[in-house]
Write a protein that holds these residues in place. Structure first.
Motif, mmCIF file in Angstrom:
data_model
loop_
_atom_site.group_PDB
_atom_site.id
_atom_site.type_symbol
_atom_site.label_atom_id
_atom_site.label_comp_id
_atom_site.label_asym_id
_atom_site.label_seq_id
_atom_site.Cartn_x
_atom_site.Cartn_y
_atom_site.Cartn_z
ATOM 1 N N LEU A 61 37.307 37.398 45.943
ATOM 2 C CA LEU A 61 36.973 38.159 44.569
ATOM 3 C C LEU A 61 37.785 37.440 43.417
ATOM 4 C CD1 LEU A 61 35.481 40.177 43.035
ATOM 5 C CD2 LEU A 61 37.134 41.807 43.676
ATOM 6 N N ILE A 62 39.168 37.327 43.577
ATOM 7 C CA ILE A 62 39.992 36.761 42.432
ATOM 8 C C ILE A 62 39.606 35.545 41.869
ATOM 9 C CG2 ILE A 62 41.733 36.171 43.939
ATOM 10 C CD1 ILE A 62 42.286 37.292 40.382
ATOM 11 N N ILE A 102 48.152 30.993 46.936
ATOM 12 C CA ILE A 102 47.304 30.814 45.750
ATOM 13 C C ILE A 102 47.200 32.310 45.203
ATOM 14 C CG2 ILE A 102 44.951 30.617 44.920
ATOM 15 C CD1 ILE A 102 44.486 28.596 47.267
ATOM 16 N N GLN A 103 47.058 33.298 45.840
ATOM 17 C CA GLN A 103 47.302 34.706 45.176
ATOM 18 C C GLN A 103 48.301 34.980 44.517
ATOM 19 O OE1 GLN A 103 45.625 37.317 48.267
ATOM 20 N NE2 GLN A 103 43.507 36.907 47.640
ATOM 21 N N ILE A 104 49.525 34.535 45.069
ATOM 22 C CA ILE A 104 50.818 34.901 44.697
ATOM 23 C C ILE A 104 51.066 34.158 43.795
ATOM 24 C CG2 ILE A 104 53.295 34.939 44.972
ATOM 25 C CD1 ILE A 104 52.909 35.513 48.035
ATOM 26 N N SER A 105 50.724 32.868 43.437
ATOM 27 C CA SER A 105 51.040 31.962 42.354
ATOM 28 C C SER A 105 50.219 32.602 41.041
ATOM 29 C CB SER A 105 50.593 30.538 42.607
ATOM 30 O OG SER A 105 48.866 30.492 42.632
ATOM 31 N N LEU A 106 49.169 33.174 41.264
ATOM 32 C CA LEU A 106 48.465 33.911 40.090
ATOM 33 C C LEU A 106 49.177 35.169 39.562
ATOM 34 C CD1 LEU A 106 44.789 33.683 41.525
ATOM 35 C CD2 LEU A 106 45.704 32.004 39.824
ATOM 36 N N ASN A 107 50.024 35.542 40.208
ATOM 37 C CA ASN A 107 50.819 36.867 39.837
ATOM 38 C C ASN A 107 52.130 36.638 39.626
ATOM 39 O OD1 ASN A 107 50.547 39.663 39.490
ATOM 40 N ND2 ASN A 107 51.441 40.154 41.364
ATOM 41 N N ILE A 137 54.470 23.691 49.888
ATOM 42 C CA ILE A 137 53.856 24.811 49.005
ATOM 43 C C ILE A 137 53.360 24.057 47.598
ATOM 44 C CG2 ILE A 137 54.057 26.796 47.481
ATOM 45 C CD1 ILE A 137 56.430 27.563 49.585
ATOM 46 N N ILE A 138 54.150 23.238 47.343
ATOM 47 C CA ILE A 138 53.542 22.503 45.922
ATOM 48 C C ILE A 138 52.501 21.591 46.343
ATOM 49 C CG2 ILE A 138 54.409 20.873 44.207
ATOM 50 C CD1 ILE A 138 57.131 22.223 44.362
ATOM 51 N N LYS A 139 52.247 20.992 47.331
ATOM 52 C CA LYS A 139 51.435 20.158 47.770
ATOM 53 C C LYS A 139 49.993 20.847 47.822
ATOM 54 C CE LYS A 139 49.677 17.766 51.820
ATOM 55 N NZ LYS A 139 50.022 17.362 53.103
ATOM 56 N N ARG A 140 50.072 21.956 48.376
ATOM 57 C CA ARG A 140 48.971 22.908 48.572
ATOM 58 C C ARG A 140 48.493 23.547 47.266
ATOM 59 N NH1 ARG A 140 49.430 26.066 54.501
ATOM 60 N NH2 ARG A 140 50.766 24.351 55.403
ATOM 61 N N LEU A 141 49.321 23.868 46.300
ATOM 62 C CA LEU A 141 49.149 24.518 44.943
ATOM 63 C C LEU A 141 48.224 23.099 44.269
ATOM 64 C CD1 LEU A 141 51.712 26.677 43.738
ATOM 65 C CD2 LEU A 141 49.349 27.218 44.230
ATOM 66 N N ASN A 142 49.084 22.058 44.396
ATOM 67 C CA ASN A 142 48.392 20.986 43.935
ATOM 68 C C ASN A 142 47.092 20.435 44.169
ATOM 69 O OD1 ASN A 142 50.571 20.531 41.801
ATOM 70 N ND2 ASN A 142 51.440 18.916 43.237
ATOM 71 N N ILE A 143 46.662 20.655 45.504
ATOM 72 C CA ILE A 143 45.244 20.465 46.012
ATOM 73 C C ILE A 143 44.254 21.188 45.516
ATOM 74 C CG2 ILE A 143 44.020 20.561 48.346
ATOM 75 C CD1 ILE A 143 46.384 19.462 49.878
ATOM 76 N N PHE A 144 44.823 22.571 45.402
ATOM 77 C CA PHE A 144 43.995 23.675 45.077
ATOM 78 C C PHE A 144 43.576 23.499 43.472
ATOM 79 C CE2 PHE A 144 43.453 27.573 42.642
ATOM 80 C CZ PHE A 144 42.441 28.294 43.395
ATOM 81 N N ARG A 145 44.590 22.991 42.633
ATOM 82 C CA ARG A 145 44.137 22.651 41.120
ATOM 83 C C ARG A 145 43.273 21.629 41.419
ATOM 84 N NH1 ARG A 145 50.420 22.963 40.318
ATOM 85 N NH2 ARG A 145 50.749 24.577 38.942
ATOM 86 N N GLU A 146 43.435 20.261 42.043
ATOM 87 C CA GLU A 146 42.564 19.186 42.139
ATOM 88 C C GLU A 146 41.139 19.844 42.467
ATOM 89 O OE1 GLU A 146 44.259 16.588 44.724
ATOM 90 O OE2 GLU A 146 46.026 15.991 43.104
ATOM 91 N N ASN A 158 50.596 34.508 35.562
ATOM 92 C CA ASN A 158 50.929 36.079 35.926
ATOM 93 C C ASN A 158 49.581 36.935 35.373
ATOM 94 O OD1 ASN A 158 52.412 38.110 36.567
ATOM 95 N ND2 ASN A 158 53.219 38.490 34.458
ATOM 96 N N CYS A 159 48.346 36.552 35.833
ATOM 97 C CA CYS A 159 47.310 37.088 35.440
ATOM 98 C C CYS A 159 46.627 37.963 36.334
ATOM 99 C CB CYS A 159 46.129 35.943 34.973
ATOM 100 S SG CYS A 159 45.544 34.929 36.598
ATOM 101 N N ALA A 160 47.308 38.308 37.531
ATOM 102 C CA ALA A 160 46.440 38.808 38.581
ATOM 103 C C ALA A 160 46.461 40.451 38.280
ATOM 104 C CB ALA A 160 47.234 38.822 40.101
ATOM 105 N N ALA A 161 47.325 40.991 37.644
ATOM 106 C CA ALA A 161 47.331 42.354 37.111
ATOM 107 C C ALA A 161 46.141 42.495 36.455
ATOM 108 C CB ALA A 161 48.712 42.709 36.589
ATOM 109 N N LYS A 162 45.902 41.839 35.418
ATOM 110 C CA LYS A 162 44.758 41.835 34.510
ATOM 111 C C LYS A 162 43.451 42.146 35.409
ATOM 112 C CE LYS A 162 42.922 38.626 31.962
ATOM 113 N NZ LYS A 162 42.730 37.672 31.107
#
Length: 222
Positions: A61-62, A102-107, A137-146, A158-162
């Motif tokens: 959902l997020i 990924i979810q934590i990185s958004l929060n 961890i950084i590698k996986r976040l970079n893959i998600f970004r790409e 820090n957008c997750a709460a919104k």
């Protein structure tokens, strides 16, 4: 029985309360009930009115909220791939860890806070296996970004709460619609348990709630 005893599940906790973050436009998810304290593999044994139940939830959902915030459709931008937590060149068995990273990185605002939160998840046994090191961890976040360049700006924002406020309002709408039909429903943030005979009703209600919320990227209900 062993799990319920070890974790001191209190069945008298049957009432919800909402927890907001900072103000009434952030957070707002429903907490407090005992069925929030048990894993999904135990929730499938819950009976309502002595009848078998089904749990339906929104998939990713997020991620769909982030794409909708940009006026985009996740599936159209990702060649109709179903799962944003399956990362290129990372074993599919690591999906749950990818999702949590990924979810934590958004929060949070930086890597240190992400790493501390991830350590806590492993210590509390919410995640199994070995915790990835900093480089991984950084590698996986970079893959998600790409793989998701048009929403990569939300990492460490820090957008997750919104967005949690929006999904809590969707949950409130679904609870109300079930209530009006006298259908008991148990809410676990973005998933919902009803009697099996109400399977079609809860799926239709969940899809309708997303439509009413104006999403441009519509999550699957599974």
């Amino acid at each position: 029985n062993e799990y319920l005893y070890d974790h001191n599940i209190l069945y008298e906790n049957k009432e919800y309360h909402r927890i907001f973050n900072k103000d009434f436009n952030h957070g707002g998810r429903f907490y407090g009930t005992w069925w929030l304290q048990i894993p999904s593999e135990l929730r499938e044994h819950i009976l309502i009115n002595n009848n078998k139940t089904v749990e339906k939830d929104y998939s990713s959902l997020i991620i769909h909220q982030l794409y909708s915030e940009e006026g985009l459709n996740y599936y159209e931008e990702n060649n109709y791939l179903n799962d944003p937590y399956i990362l290129q060149d990372i074993p599919n068995s690591e999906r749950k860890i990818n999702k949590k990273i990924i979810q934590i990185s958004l929060n949070c605002r930086d890597f240190d806070k992400l790493n501390r939160a991830l350590i806590k998840e492993f210590k509390e046994d919410n995640l199994k296996g070995n915790k990835p090191n900093k480089k991984e961890i950084i590698k996986r976040l970079n893959i998600f970004r790409e793989m998701n360049p048009k929403i990569s700006k939300y990492i460490y924002s820090n957008c997750a709460a919104k967005f949690q406020f929006r999904d809590s309002e969707i949950a409130r709408s679904i609870i109300n619609k079930c209530m009006y039909q006298l259908i008991p429903v148990l809410c676990i943030h973005d998933s919902f348990i009803v009697e099996y005979t109400h399977s079609n009703f809860i799926v239709d209600t969940m899809n309708s709630a997303i439509e009413d919320a104006g999403f441009t990227s519509v999550p699957l209900v599974k």
